[in-house]
Design an enzyme around this catalytic site. Structure first.
Site, PDB file in Angstrom:
ATOM      1  N   SER A 208       0.817  -1.201   0.000  1.00  0.00           N
ATOM      2  CA  SER A 208       0.000   0.000   0.000  1.00  0.00           C
ATOM      3  C   SER A 208       0.860   1.265   0.000  1.00  0.00           C
ATOM      4  CB  SER A 208      -0.961  -0.065   1.190  1.00  0.00           C
ATOM      5  OG  SER A 208      -1.962   0.896   1.100  1.00  0.00           O
ATOM      6  N   ASP A 374      -9.446  -3.838  -5.278  1.00  0.00           N
ATOM      7  CA  ASP A 374      -9.220  -4.704  -4.107  1.00  0.00           C
ATOM      8  C   ASP A 374      -9.979  -4.211  -2.878  1.00  0.00           C
ATOM      9  OD1 ASP A 374      -7.817  -2.515  -3.123  1.00  0.00           O
ATOM     10  OD2 ASP A 374      -5.863  -3.513  -3.045  1.00  0.00           O
ATOM     11  N   HIS A 408      -7.491  -5.813  -0.194  1.00  0.00           N
ATOM     12  CA  HIS A 408      -6.301  -5.026   0.106  1.00  0.00           C
ATOM     13  C   HIS A 408      -5.511  -5.636   1.264  1.00  0.00           C
ATOM     14  CE1 HIS A 408      -4.166  -1.229  -0.471  1.00  0.00           C
ATOM     15  NE2 HIS A 408      -4.093  -1.087   0.840  1.00  0.00           N
TER      16      HIS A 408
END
Length: 434
Positions: A208, A374, A408
């Site tokens: 991320s 996601d 995610h």
């Protein structure tokens, strides 16, 4: 007697063979671990733990938050699940002490006066292990365990580079002490990891927001240094161009959190406007163009209208100007790191694409229009990454991997996703290009 002697001899031969086999297997395993390139992990947003210390200069929102409560010792400011379980009244203290202020004279963000902070356990993966069960699967703890399962060892060839998630890389030439200090520390860590592992270049693995830190770090490092010390960048769950989710965060921060809101919810879900990083996560005009992202009866807001949107949700002119000068140039000038790169993203999960505040009430819960992604990162930004990096003739190697129906956080906690991530890391180890 002769038969007994034969049995004894046979037993000794078998024992010797077993010992030799065991030694051979151990040598093989040791050789396999020794041949691994060192890995440095950069975690996602909110996954860098912070310690704090208060001085007499600190002005607490309530008397219980002041220096007499904490003394002058270091204490865990983020993440502090255990402390909040014991004393929920500390929540407004931690919220206040996490805030940043903008120093106009320095042209940079800093802590509140009287609050000193430090990132916990830089260089190790220890700060990726959280007390809060809600965070356990979101901060690389499972990935650390998976890498240890294939021969990686903490402190030997496995390292961590946590950062203060409240800050973000600012445009080149703009003051950003936190990012500069992080870059210096990461550069030394990369060189240390390489030298102590037979001068093998390192593999950077990010999740991320850590991907933004890594790409900006690499792009601001001399190209010869990159090619000497960095073998591969494996970037998980990051496209390029931000997310409309952050627009919802900023809009919802016009309302007050409920009394039951946790620190995580209060600081992240409701959005802390003081964080420099919040502005860096906004959708980029380079990716989203003039597509409406926030829709109201009176008008729509696209990524090109971001300054107007920020003003509409209560940002001051000075705050909007910081977006223009610090965050926006970084998203507009994104480029590949010019080291071999693998991008791994989840798809097949509903992901916010547009927000509808029909009556213009940004404190209300919006209707959402979803697209593919996601759950946080949209497929559009992943495709943009493929274009910006994959089509760059100077990018020596780029591979994009899409994992169906993967969220995610599932990317670093789901067993099947972890297997694929580790597989790509091991393949990067074996790649001949560097």
């Amino acid at each position: 007697m002769e038969a007994q002697q034969h049995r004894l001899t046979t037993a000794l031969v078998l024992l010797l063979a077993a010992v030799l086999f065991s030694v051979g297997a151990q040598s093989s395993e040791a050789h396999g671990a020794a041949s691994l390139h060192p890995v440095i992990l950069l975690p996602g947003y909110s996954c860098g733990q912070l310690d704090a210390r208060l001085t007499d200069e600190y002005k607490p929102p309530t008397p219980g938050c002041g220096v007499p409560k904490q003394g002058r010792r270091w204490f865990r400011l983020w993440e502090n699940y255990t402390a909040l379980q014991e004393d929920p009244a500390l929540l407004p203290c931690y919220e206040d002490q996490l805030r940043l202020v903008y120093d106009r004279a320095a042209g940079d963000y800093r802590n509140l006066p009287g609050v000193e902070t430090r990132v916990v356990s830089f260089g190790t993966t220890r700060s990726f292990f959280f007390d809060d069960p809600a965070i356990k699967n979101t901060c690389m703890e499972r990935l650390v365990e998976a890498l240890e399962g294939v021969g990686y060892t903490e402190g030997a060839n496995l390292f961590g580079a946590p950062y203060d998630f409240r800050y973000a890389p600012a445009a080149p030439g703009v003051a950003s002490r936190a990012f500069a200090d992080f870059s210096s520390s990461l550069r030394l860590l990369v060189e240390h990891a390489s030298v102590t592992n037979g001068n093998r270049p390192v593999i950077l693995v990010t999740h991320s927001f850590g991907g933004l830190y890594a790409t900006e770090f690499l792009n601001r490092s001399p190209l010869p240094w990159r090619r000497r010390y960095v073998k591969h960048l494996v970037m998980l769950c990051l496209g390029v161009g931000g997310s409309p989710v952050i627009m919802q965060v900023l809009a919802s921060s016009t309302s007050s959190p409920s009394p039951s809101t946790t620190l995580l919810g209060s600081v992240l879900a409701f959005g802390n406007r003081s964080f420099a990083s919040t502005l860096s996560l906004l959708p980029s005009p380079k990716v989203y163009g003039d597509t409406p992202l926030v829709i109201t009866r009176a008008r729509n807001y696209s990524a090109k209208d971001m300054t107007e949107f920020l003003a509409a949700v209560g940002f001051t002119d000075d705050e909007v100007q910081r977006y223009r000068t610090r965050a926006l140039p970084v998203t507009l000038n994104f480029r590949g790191p010019l080291v071999p790169m693998t991008s791994i993203n989840g798809v097949g999960v509903p992901t916010i694409d547009r927000l509808i505040y029909w009556d213009g009430n940004f404190s209300a819960k919006p209707q959402v229009v979803n697209s593919d992604g996601d759950g946080i990162i949209s497929l559009d930004t992943v495709l943009a990454l493929q274009t910006f990096v994959g089509d760059d003739p100077d990018q020596r190697y780029f591979k994009s991997v899409l994992i169906p129906n993967m969220t995610h956080t599932g990317m670093i906690s789901d067993h099947s996703a972890l297997n694929r991530v580790v597989k790509e890391i091991l393949e990067a180890n074996q790649a001949t290009s560097s």
